[in-house]
Design a protein around this motif. Structure first.
Motif, PDB file in Angstrom:
ATOM      1  N   ASP A 192     -13.593  22.397  -5.543  1.00 29.37           N
ATOM      2  CA  ASP A 192     -13.677  21.735  -6.852  1.00 29.37           C
ATOM      3  C   ASP A 192     -12.502  20.762  -6.953  1.00 29.37           C
ATOM      4  OD1 ASP A 192     -13.403  21.014  -9.570  1.00 29.37           O
ATOM      5  OD2 ASP A 192     -14.240  22.928 -10.246  1.00 29.37           O
ATOM      6  N   THR A 227     -11.671  18.504  -9.159  1.00 32.20           N
ATOM      7  CA  THR A 227     -11.022  18.420 -10.472  1.00 32.20           C
ATOM      8  C   THR A 227     -10.072  19.593 -10.692  1.00 32.20           C
ATOM      9  OG1 THR A 227     -12.913  17.221 -11.360  1.00 32.20           O
ATOM     10  CG2 THR A 227     -11.435  18.262 -12.957  1.00 32.20           C
ATOM     11  N   LYS A 244      -7.083  19.276  -8.314  1.00 28.59           N
ATOM     12  CA  LYS A 244      -6.180  18.205  -8.749  1.00 28.59           C
ATOM     13  C   LYS A 244      -5.207  18.725  -9.806  1.00 28.59           C
ATOM     14  CE  LYS A 244      -8.061  15.012 -11.253  1.00 28.59           C
ATOM     15  NZ  LYS A 244      -8.743  13.816 -11.745  1.00 28.59           N
ATOM     16  N   THR A 245      -5.689  19.531 -10.732  1.00 30.53           N
ATOM     17  CA  THR A 245      -4.843  20.091 -11.788  1.00 30.53           C
ATOM     18  C   THR A 245      -3.773  21.012 -11.192  1.00 30.53           C
ATOM     19  OG1 THR A 245      -6.668  19.936 -13.349  1.00 30.53           O
ATOM     20  CG2 THR A 245      -4.878  21.430 -13.932  1.00 30.53           C
ATOM     21  N   GLU A 258       1.342  13.175 -11.179  1.00 27.81           N
ATOM     22  CA  GLU A 258      -0.081  12.860 -11.165  1.00 27.81           C
ATOM     23  C   GLU A 258      -0.442  12.188  -9.839  1.00 27.81           C
ATOM     24  OE1 GLU A 258      -2.371  13.747 -13.536  1.00 27.81           O
ATOM     25  OE2 GLU A 258      -0.655  14.885 -14.266  1.00 27.81           O
ATOM     26  N   ASP A 293      -7.060   8.641  -7.095  1.00 31.14           N
ATOM     27  CA  ASP A 293      -7.899   9.603  -7.809  1.00 31.14           C
ATOM     28  C   ASP A 293      -9.326   9.073  -7.836  1.00 31.14           C
ATOM     29  OD1 ASP A 293      -9.006  11.526  -9.439  1.00 31.14           O
ATOM     30  OD2 ASP A 293      -7.549  11.278 -11.066  1.00 31.14           O
ATOM     31  N   PRO A 300     -13.744  10.163  -6.751  1.00 36.43           N
ATOM     32  CA  PRO A 300     -14.658  11.301  -6.583  1.00 36.43           C
ATOM     33  C   PRO A 300     -14.668  11.875  -5.163  1.00 36.43           C
ATOM     34  CG  PRO A 300     -15.767   9.484  -7.679  1.00 36.43           C
ATOM     35  CD  PRO A 300     -14.437   8.965  -7.203  1.00 36.43           C
ATOM     36  N   VAL A 318      -8.443  12.650  -3.572  1.00 45.14           N
ATOM     37  CA  VAL A 318      -7.310  12.639  -4.498  1.00 45.14           C
ATOM     38  C   VAL A 318      -6.052  12.740  -3.646  1.00 45.14           C
ATOM     39  CG1 VAL A 318      -6.121  13.880  -6.343  1.00 45.14           C
ATOM     40  CG2 VAL A 318      -8.616  13.684  -6.391  1.00 45.14           C
TER      41      VAL A 318
END
Length: 115
Positions: free
Chosen positions: A15, A17, A20-21, A30, A34, A36, A39
């Motif tokens: 995943d 997303t 990335k967190t 950050e 970034d 799809p 990242v």
């Protein structure tokens, strides 16, 4: 012919997303890239990349990439020393070439050449 050291590590993630967190929290910054399909974080001279697992550019497990001046010459030297080409050098954008070889025990060694 020496390398420039390990500067890039790619991690396959289920995943993008969620990963990335977590990596943003780990690194305290950050991502600089970034999208799809990728990242990327630049942290203290090292590039940490997240790649969707199962995608064409995704490794099966984290892979460290050694930066080299001449990827074809380095592949030739490694195969002469007993490594096997896993993925031949290929362009991944921006003039960057990447390849992977395996050592005699099957460990994956990544190579990057920036043009």
């Amino acid at each position: 012919m020496t390398t420039q050291g390990i500067k890039t590590v790619l991690h396959p993630v289920a995943d993008l997303t969620a990963a990335k967190t977590v990596y943003a929290a780990l690194l305290g910054l950050e991502p600089q890239t970034d999208s799809p399909y990728y990242v990327g974080f630049e942290a203290e001279g090292q590039h940490i990349g997240l790649v969707p697992a199962g995608s064409p550019q995704s490794p099966e497990s984290p892979v460290s990439y050694w930066h080299v001046a001449d990827i074809e010459a380095k592949i030739a030297a490694l195969t002469a020393a007993g490594a096997a080409v896993q993925q031949a050098a290929r362009e991944v954008g921006g003039g960057r070439l990447v390849a992977t070889v395996t050592d005699p025990d099957g460990n994956v060694l990544g190579l990057i050449q920036d043009r």
